[in-house]
Design a protein around this motif. Sequence first.
Motif, short mmCIF file in Angstrom:
data_model
loop_
_atom_site.label_atom_id
_atom_site.label_comp_id
_atom_site.label_asym_id
_atom_site.label_seq_id
_atom_site.Cartn_x
_atom_site.Cartn_y
_atom_site.Cartn_z
N ASN A 334 94.81 32.11 -1.72
CA ASN A 334 95.13 30.81 -1.29
C ASN A 334 94.27 29.86 -1.98
O ASN A 334 94.77 28.77 -2.44
CB ASN A 334 94.80 30.69 0.22
CG ASN A 334 95.24 29.36 0.85
OD1 ASN A 334 96.24 29.21 0.84
ND2 ASN A 334 94.48 28.60 1.28
N ASN A 338 96.23 27.11 -4.38
CA ASN A 338 96.18 25.52 -4.36
C ASN A 338 95.53 24.58 -5.26
O ASN A 338 95.83 23.61 -5.57
CB ASN A 338 95.19 25.42 -2.95
CG ASN A 338 95.88 25.58 -1.51
OD1 ASN A 338 96.99 25.58 -1.54
ND2 ASN A 338 95.16 26.03 -0.59
N ASN A 388 99.35 22.90 5.08
CA ASN A 388 98.51 22.72 4.12
C ASN A 388 97.81 24.16 3.81
O ASN A 388 97.19 24.25 2.66
CB ASN A 388 97.63 21.73 4.36
CG ASN A 388 98.26 20.30 4.08
OD1 ASN A 388 99.44 20.11 3.61
ND2 ASN A 388 97.87 19.19 5.15
N TRP A 391 99.81 28.38 1.59
CA TRP A 391 100.48 28.18 0.28
C TRP A 391 101.89 28.78 0.39
O TRP A 391 102.85 28.23 -0.41
CB TRP A 391 99.73 28.86 -0.83
CG TRP A 391 99.83 29.99 -0.94
CD1 TRP A 391 98.65 30.94 -0.29
CD2 TRP A 391 100.48 31.24 -1.67
NE1 TRP A 391 98.87 32.24 -0.63
CE2 TRP A 391 99.99 32.48 -1.35
CE3 TRP A 391 101.89 30.92 -2.27
CZ2 TRP A 391 100.73 33.45 -1.86
CZ3 TRP A 391 102.46 32.01 -2.84
CH2 TRP A 391 101.94 33.52 -2.61
N THR A 394 104.46 26.47 1.70
CA THR A 394 104.79 25.42 0.46
C THR A 394 106.17 25.94 -0.47
O THR A 394 107.00 25.15 -0.68
CB THR A 394 103.76 25.05 -0.51
OG1 THR A 394 102.70 24.17 0.44
CG2 THR A 394 104.07 23.98 -1.38
#
Length: 436
Positions: A334, A338, A388, A391, A394
């Motif tokens: 992660n 990020n 957030n 990931w 996202t």
Amino acid sequence: MVDETSASASIDQPLPSQLIDSSQNEMPPLTGPTPPTPPLVAIDPASNLAQDCGPENVSRKRKEPAKKSKQSQVWEHFVKLPLEETNREVRASCKYCHATYACDPNKHGTTSLKRHFPKCPKNPHKATTIPKQSMLNYVTPSGQGGGLVSHVFNQKRCRRALAKFIICDEMPFRIVEKYGFRNFVRELEPRFRIPSRTTVARDCWQLYLGEIKILKQVLKKSANHVCLTTDCWTSTQNFNYLRLTCHFIDPEWKLHKRILNFSMIENHRGDTIGKTIEKCLLEWRIERVFTITMDNASSNDTALSYLKRRLRNWKGMVCGGDYLQLRCCAHILNLVVNDGLKELKNSFDAIRNAIKYVRSSPARLQKFKSVAELEKLDTTSLVCLDVNTRWNSTYLMLESALKFQKAFERLEDEDEDYMGQFIGGTKREGPPKASD
């Protein structure tokens, strides 16, 4: 003695007084020796043949008295009423409260009497239980075939099952006081007395204490060494929590996972985390620890150094604790993702702001759906927002937004409010372009 056959045959013959008195037709004298008695004849049901059952062959056995039918124990507490008092209906009266119930053996039986006995308000033998007929229930154990098992209602088992339902499905204690739940239970099992939410909370606590004893015995006998995982976080109310999970393999080589503690801590400092974990291990009497998995926060390094000193004194470490710490691979991945996403932050923000506008109200979502239908796009599943700290969420957001690229472009021409959020004093990043 005159044979019945000869007697019946002589009925149609003339009487002696009507006969002609002559020497040639004189009647034989009726007096004389008695003819022998014919032997008794019995039929053998097995062979269907006649057998001689004369006096010398008849066995002189006494007839055994008929066995009395087994009477229900409920009649020790009830008495039958005279038929004259009940309009010729078979009824019984309770010896304690004098309530009457129908008990005709051909219609009702003693079912109503057995139901009344434990509920009788004046019954001095409430602790006494009348044997009940068990019911057959079809049970399908996990991983096995179903079968019929005997089932008898038990209030304690039902309360234990209710406590497991509250815990496993994460239901509030007050659900037992809701009308819908109480009505459902009454229809399902009228004999079950639904406890209050205070009693349910107490049952859940007792169930937890019982599971602790069982798990301690399992860890003592089956687990040679255990592996621990722990994590800390802060709730929306600014409370700090720590969770400690145990992993071990039993003698049958089956992997088990158990959450040992879910504790509140003062802060995320390393010494605080180390002391909290030490306290949990002492409560569970765990001394042999193989590994401890943590994330890459600097406070966890301090906590691990503290635990190494304690476990070294307990003589429960392997290889002197050189391999005690394992870093969480998911947390490392992660952090890597990020860090790479920072290079495309502006494009991600533009797409995220466009999706936030679409999902901010039902009217805007319906407007976006109609625009997508004009572009002949599949509207079965629409766009979604990311989180957030995850990931992969996202990635799912970008994947769904890419399918509706034409819908976002048309929304710029048909919805003035959509473009208004990117212009003015509250300017945001966007709208997303084809390059984004």
